[in-house]
Design a protein around this motif. Structure first.
Motif, short mmCIF file in Angstrom:
data_model
loop_
_atom_site.label_atom_id
_atom_site.label_comp_id
_atom_site.label_asym_id
_atom_site.label_seq_id
_atom_site.Cartn_x
_atom_site.Cartn_y
_atom_site.Cartn_z
N ALA A 165 -1.76 14.94 35.00
CA ALA A 165 -0.99 15.72 34.01
C ALA A 165 0.16 14.88 33.46
N THR A 166 -0.17 13.74 32.88
CA THR A 166 0.86 12.77 32.51
C THR A 166 1.77 13.26 31.40
N GLN A 167 1.23 14.01 30.43
CA GLN A 167 2.07 14.54 29.36
C GLN A 167 3.08 15.54 29.91
N ILE A 168 2.65 16.34 30.86
CA ILE A 168 3.55 17.32 31.47
C ILE A 168 4.60 16.60 32.32
N HIS A 169 4.19 15.54 32.98
CA HIS A 169 5.17 14.75 33.75
C HIS A 169 6.29 14.25 32.83
N GLU A 170 5.90 13.74 31.67
CA GLU A 170 6.90 13.23 30.74
C GLU A 170 7.79 14.35 30.22
N SER A 171 7.20 15.50 29.97
CA SER A 171 8.00 16.65 29.52
C SER A 171 9.01 17.05 30.59
N ALA A 172 8.58 17.03 31.85
CA ALA A 172 9.49 17.41 32.94
C ALA A 172 10.66 16.45 33.06
N ARG A 173 10.47 15.23 32.62
CA ARG A 173 11.56 14.25 32.67
C ARG A 173 12.59 14.47 31.57
N ILE A 174 12.16 15.02 30.42
CA ILE A 174 13.06 15.05 29.27
C ILE A 174 13.73 16.40 29.00
N VAL A 175 13.27 17.45 29.65
CA VAL A 175 13.93 18.75 29.43
C VAL A 175 15.38 18.67 29.88
N PRO A 176 16.32 19.09 29.05
CA PRO A 176 17.73 19.12 29.50
C PRO A 176 17.86 19.90 30.79
N ILE A 177 18.65 19.40 31.70
CA ILE A 177 18.75 20.01 33.02
C ILE A 177 19.17 21.46 32.94
N SER A 178 19.93 21.83 31.91
CA SER A 178 20.39 23.21 31.77
C SER A 178 19.31 24.16 31.26
N ARG A 179 18.13 23.62 30.91
CA ARG A 179 17.04 24.45 30.39
C ARG A 179 15.81 24.43 31.30
N LEU A 180 15.95 23.92 32.48
CA LEU A 180 14.82 23.69 33.37
C LEU A 180 14.61 24.88 34.31
N LEU A 181 13.35 25.33 34.42
CA LEU A 181 12.98 26.38 35.37
C LEU A 181 11.70 25.97 36.08
N ILE A 182 11.43 26.64 37.21
CA ILE A 182 10.21 26.40 37.97
C ILE A 182 9.55 27.73 38.31
N GLU A 183 8.23 27.67 38.54
CA GLU A 183 7.46 28.88 38.80
C GLU A 183 6.18 28.50 39.53
N THR A 184 5.48 29.54 40.02
CA THR A 184 4.14 29.30 40.57
C THR A 184 3.05 29.81 39.64
N ASP A 185 3.30 30.89 38.89
CA ASP A 185 2.25 31.59 38.15
C ASP A 185 1.15 32.03 39.11
N CYS A 186 1.54 32.32 40.35
CA CYS A 186 0.56 32.72 41.35
C CYS A 186 -0.12 34.04 40.94
N PRO A 187 -1.39 34.19 41.29
CA PRO A 187 -2.17 33.42 42.27
C PRO A 187 -2.90 32.20 41.71
N PHE A 188 -2.55 31.81 40.48
CA PHE A 188 -3.23 30.70 39.83
C PHE A 188 -2.52 29.37 40.10
N LEU A 189 -3.23 28.26 39.86
CA LEU A 189 -2.64 26.93 39.72
C LEU A 189 -1.81 26.48 40.92
N ALA A 190 -2.38 26.63 42.09
CA ALA A 190 -1.65 26.19 43.29
C ALA A 190 -1.31 24.71 43.20
N PRO A 191 -0.09 24.35 43.56
CA PRO A 191 0.33 22.94 43.45
C PRO A 191 -0.26 22.09 44.57
N VAL A 192 -0.32 20.80 44.32
CA VAL A 192 -0.59 19.84 45.39
C VAL A 192 0.55 19.98 46.41
#
Length: 258
Positions: free
Chosen positions: A186-213
């Motif tokens: 997911a290289t494009q998403i990796h790059e996006s995660a690097r550039i989002v301003p820290i004040s606009r960053l959130l995290i989620e699971t969207d469970c039960p889908f898309l379990a992370p490594v």
């Protein structure tokens, strides 16, 4: 360390036989707030019941774009009524556009714009699902901002590249990363995660889908939001504790948690 999972679907049948155990695991993982998103109005009662059973669960009300064909005149009143009456409703959604799995673009746009109006009336943020539709989403939001004014919100389970990420940051949105950010390719998403301003960053699971490594391929659950935090921290060259602190503060600000 405290974490907030800003997008879950724990009302799904796959959780019902062990929901108390799932809850115990998210509490042990430090998850102090969860935002339960909604797919369609038929879910309102079950999601509301969960939010009132578990003090740390808050919820959104709305219609998913893949269910846009279910939009009827009374849908707006249903969303508006619950949004006004229940203090645990912290957002409208999930709503948006999905041109990957459906071609009913006009119907999706009608339901999306109507829900923006509801959010505007309630002064609540929106949770936006956007798949293979970033350019059109940007156009709709720019037009809406120009004619009606801006609405706060989050691009959830974000899958866009850096340019698309900048479009929505410029529109004032938060950007939320799911387990996809842990996937090797997911290289494009990796790059996006690097550039989002820290004040606009959130995290989620969207469970039960898309379990992370390292849980990929299994049923996802809120406790696994820690792995998303770990990966975003690695991509940004900071500690998981810092990402946890910042994303928790951001979620409190966006969703108005006390």
């Amino acid at each position: 360390m405290q974490l907030i999972d800003t997008h879950v679907h724990i009302n799904f049948d796959v959780f019902q036989s062990e929901l108390e155990a799932v809850r115990q695991r998210w509490l042990e993982a430090g998850v102090i707030r969860l935002v339960h998103s909604c797919v369609e109005p038929d879910e309102f009662a079950s999601i509301q019941a969960l939010a009132h059973k578990f003090p740390e669960v808050f919820f959104a009300v709305g219609l998913h774009p893949l269910d846009a064909h279910k939009w009827v005149p009374q849908s707006e009143d249903q969303i508006l009524s619950l949004g006004k009456s229940d203090p645990k409703v912290v957002a409208i959604g999930e709503m948006g556009l999905d041109f990957y799995k459906a071609e009913n673009q006009a119907i999706q746009e009608t339901a999306f714009l109507a829900q923006l109006d509801v959010a505007k009336k309630l002064d609540k943020p929106v949770i936006i699902h956007c798949r293979d539709a970033a350019a059109r989403m940007r156009e709709l939001l720019q037009d809406y901002w120009a004619s009606r004014g801006a609405v706060q919100g989050v691009m959830h389970c974000w899958g866009g590249g850096p340019q698309e990420t900048e479009w929505f940051v410029d529109l004032g949105f938060y950007i939320s990363f799911s387990g996809i950010v842990t996937f090797k390719n997911a290289t494009q998403i990796h790059e996006s995660a690097r550039i989002v301003p820290i004040s606009r960053l959130l995290i989620e699971t969207d469970c039960p889908f898309l379990a992370p490594v390292p849980k990929r391929g299994k049923r996802n659950e809120p406790a696994y939001v820690r792995y998303v935090a770990d990966r975003v921290a690695c991509l940004r060259g900071v500690s998981t504790e810092e990402i946890a602190k910042i994303t928790t503060e951001n979620a409190y600000r966006l969703f108005g948690f006390s």
